[in-house]
Every structure is written in C-alpha cells, then in structure tokens.
Design a protein around this motif. Sequence first.
Motif, PDB file in Angstrom:
ATOM      1  N   ALA A  64     -27.375 -14.341  43.533  1.00 37.92           N
ATOM      2  CA  ALA A  64     -27.477 -14.437  42.072  1.00 37.92           C
ATOM      3  C   ALA A  64     -26.105 -14.502  41.410  1.00 37.92           C
ATOM      4  O   ALA A  64     -25.957 -15.088  40.332  1.00 37.92           O
ATOM      5  CB  ALA A  64     -28.268 -13.247  41.530  1.00 37.92           C
ATOM      6  N   SER A  65     -25.091 -13.942  42.057  1.00 41.04           N
ATOM      7  CA  SER A  65     -23.751 -13.903  41.457  1.00 41.04           C
ATOM      8  C   SER A  65     -23.110 -15.276  41.368  1.00 41.04           C
ATOM      9  O   SER A  65     -22.103 -15.447  40.665  1.00 41.04           O
ATOM     10  CB  SER A  65     -22.843 -12.971  42.258  1.00 41.04           C
ATOM     11  N   ILE A  66     -23.677 -16.277  42.077  1.00 36.77           N
ATOM     12  CA  ILE A  66     -23.099 -17.620  42.028  1.00 36.77           C
ATOM     13  C   ILE A  66     -23.143 -18.189  40.615  1.00 36.77           C
ATOM     14  O   ILE A  66     -22.319 -19.037  40.251  1.00 36.77           O
ATOM     15  CB  ILE A  66     -23.834 -18.556  43.024  1.00 36.77           C
ATOM     16  N   VAL A  67     -24.073 -17.703  39.806  1.00 32.41           N
ATOM     17  CA  VAL A  67     -24.172 -18.164  38.415  1.00 32.41           C
ATOM     18  C   VAL A  67     -22.983 -17.664  37.600  1.00 32.41           C
ATOM     19  O   VAL A  67     -22.486 -18.349  36.694  1.00 32.41           O
ATOM     20  CB  VAL A  67     -25.497 -17.682  37.793  1.00 32.41           C
ATOM     21  N   LEU A  68     -22.494 -16.460  37.926  1.00 30.56           N
ATOM     22  CA  LEU A  68     -21.415 -15.858  37.153  1.00 30.56           C
ATOM     23  C   LEU A  68     -20.027 -16.217  37.671  1.00 30.56           C
ATOM     24  O   LEU A  68     -19.035 -16.033  36.956  1.00 30.56           O
ATOM     25  CB  LEU A  68     -21.561 -14.329  37.164  1.00 30.56           C
ATOM     26  N   ASN A  69     -19.934 -16.718  38.909  1.00 29.23           N
ATOM     27  CA  ASN A  69     -18.627 -16.974  39.508  1.00 29.23           C
ATOM     28  C   ASN A  69     -17.701 -17.852  38.666  1.00 29.23           C
ATOM     29  O   ASN A  69     -16.501 -17.579  38.575  1.00 29.23           O
ATOM     30  CB  ASN A  69     -18.806 -17.589  40.904  1.00 29.23           C
ATOM     31  N   TYR A  95     -19.944 -28.768  49.062  1.00 32.05           N
ATOM     32  CA  TYR A  95     -21.160 -28.288  48.396  1.00 32.05           C
ATOM     33  C   TYR A  95     -22.287 -28.038  49.392  1.00 32.05           C
ATOM     34  O   TYR A  95     -23.107 -27.140  49.218  1.00 32.05           O
ATOM     35  CB  TYR A  95     -21.599 -29.273  47.313  1.00 32.05           C
ATOM     36  N   TYR A 154     -25.519 -19.939  50.944  1.00 29.72           N
ATOM     37  CA  TYR A 154     -26.303 -19.195  49.962  1.00 29.72           C
ATOM     38  C   TYR A 154     -27.807 -19.315  50.221  1.00 29.72           C
ATOM     39  O   TYR A 154     -28.543 -18.325  50.085  1.00 29.72           O
ATOM     40  CB  TYR A 154     -25.972 -19.672  48.549  1.00 29.72           C
ATOM     41  N   SER A 200     -14.658 -12.364  41.327  1.00 34.67           N
ATOM     42  CA  SER A 200     -15.562 -13.242  42.076  1.00 34.67           C
ATOM     43  C   SER A 200     -15.326 -13.128  43.577  1.00 34.67           C
ATOM     44  O   SER A 200     -16.267 -13.202  44.369  1.00 34.67           O
ATOM     45  CB  SER A 200     -15.382 -14.693  41.615  1.00 34.67           C
TER      46      SER A 200
END
Length: 214
Positions: A168-173, A132, A139, A181
């Motif tokens: 921002a795409s980390i929210v949708l991954n 993490y 990011y 992804s």
Amino acid sequence: MRLDWIPASAAAFVTGAMALTFGSLLMPAGGSTSDTLQVARTQDGRWLAAAVIFFIAAVALTLGLPAVMSLFERRGRGLAMVGTVVLAVGFLGTAGYSMLIVFFRAIALHGGLRGPRLEDIVHDQGLTIFLYGWIAGFYLGELLLAVALLRARVTPRWVPAALIAHVASIVLNPVLPHAVSSALVLLVAVGFAGVAIEAVTRDNNRRRATPILL
C-alpha cells in the motif's frame, strides 16, 4: 541422515530481506538524470556497495522461497505457489537492477554519454518495461503471498499485515522524502522475517512429532 534444508532456506530468506533493506537505505538519492549521475560520481563507493548488496539480496531471497512454500500444506497452497513464482521474477529483477546500477556508475565515472543521448538511454522503452516489470513483479508477488498467508492462517496476523502495508505504501512513495520511502522497506524485512521464523518453528515441531527411525 535427513537434510535440514528448511532452516538453511529460512536463514537465506532473512538474510536477503535484511540485505534488501540495507541496500535501499544505502542507495543515494538523486532527482533528475544529471543529479543521479553527480551522486554516482561523488559517492561511487557507496553506489557500488548498494549494487553488491542488492545482488546478494536477490540470490538469498530466491534461495529462501522453498522455506516459504513449506508453510503451505493445504489451504492457500495454489495461491502461494503463484505468489512465489511472481516473487521469484521480482527477485531476479533485483539482480538485474544491481547490474544496472553498476552500469550507471560506469557511465558516471567515465563520462561516455552525456546530455540528450544519456536521457534517451535512461528513458529507453525496453529499460522502462524492465524496471516497471520488476517493480510490479515484486509488489504483486508480495501481495499474493500476504493473501495466501491470510487464507492459510499459518503465521500471526501481523506478518501479512506488514507485507500488505508495504504494498500500500507504493501510493505514498512519490510524495515522501527519499529517507522515509527507503525506510518503508523495513516492512518487507519484518514480514519476511516473520515468515522465515514460522517456517523454522513448524519444521522443528514436525521433527519433534516424528519418531526417529534408526
């Protein structure tokens, strides 16, 4: 004779971005720990190739950071410095991740650990913190670089926009298919390529404006 280090650093940055993209697309998908082990066992060549490519990406991206900093002469330089330091942590984490892939492959092929013991290792607190921390460093550094580019206005708008879109795409991954992804890393490649191109362009303009002293 003056050393042309900016074009070399920019080329390394683009190479690293392309390698990162290729490694992400090459990495097989796996759900649970047992599924991932099965994938690593049946596609061990592909798994190992992804690890090598991620390591190359980490080295090349780190070597490309000086070209990134060459864009910032006044405005946004402090923020860019912080961003590149955080990105360096993320890039070094990518090298560590590649070694982790190799280790996981060895476990899958030789079957040294199974069942609860393997689950305990995969969910080890230290390993979780590393993973993490690496992801957060990558990011966060990417976002700081994008904001610095917006402040300094040294690249076209689409360059920081691509980097911010990737962050921002980390929210949708978590809800996207693995193929989609993984393909989103193309936004990083496009953004980093734009940074490298602008660094080389500005370096060439400076060379033309500077008289050659014999």
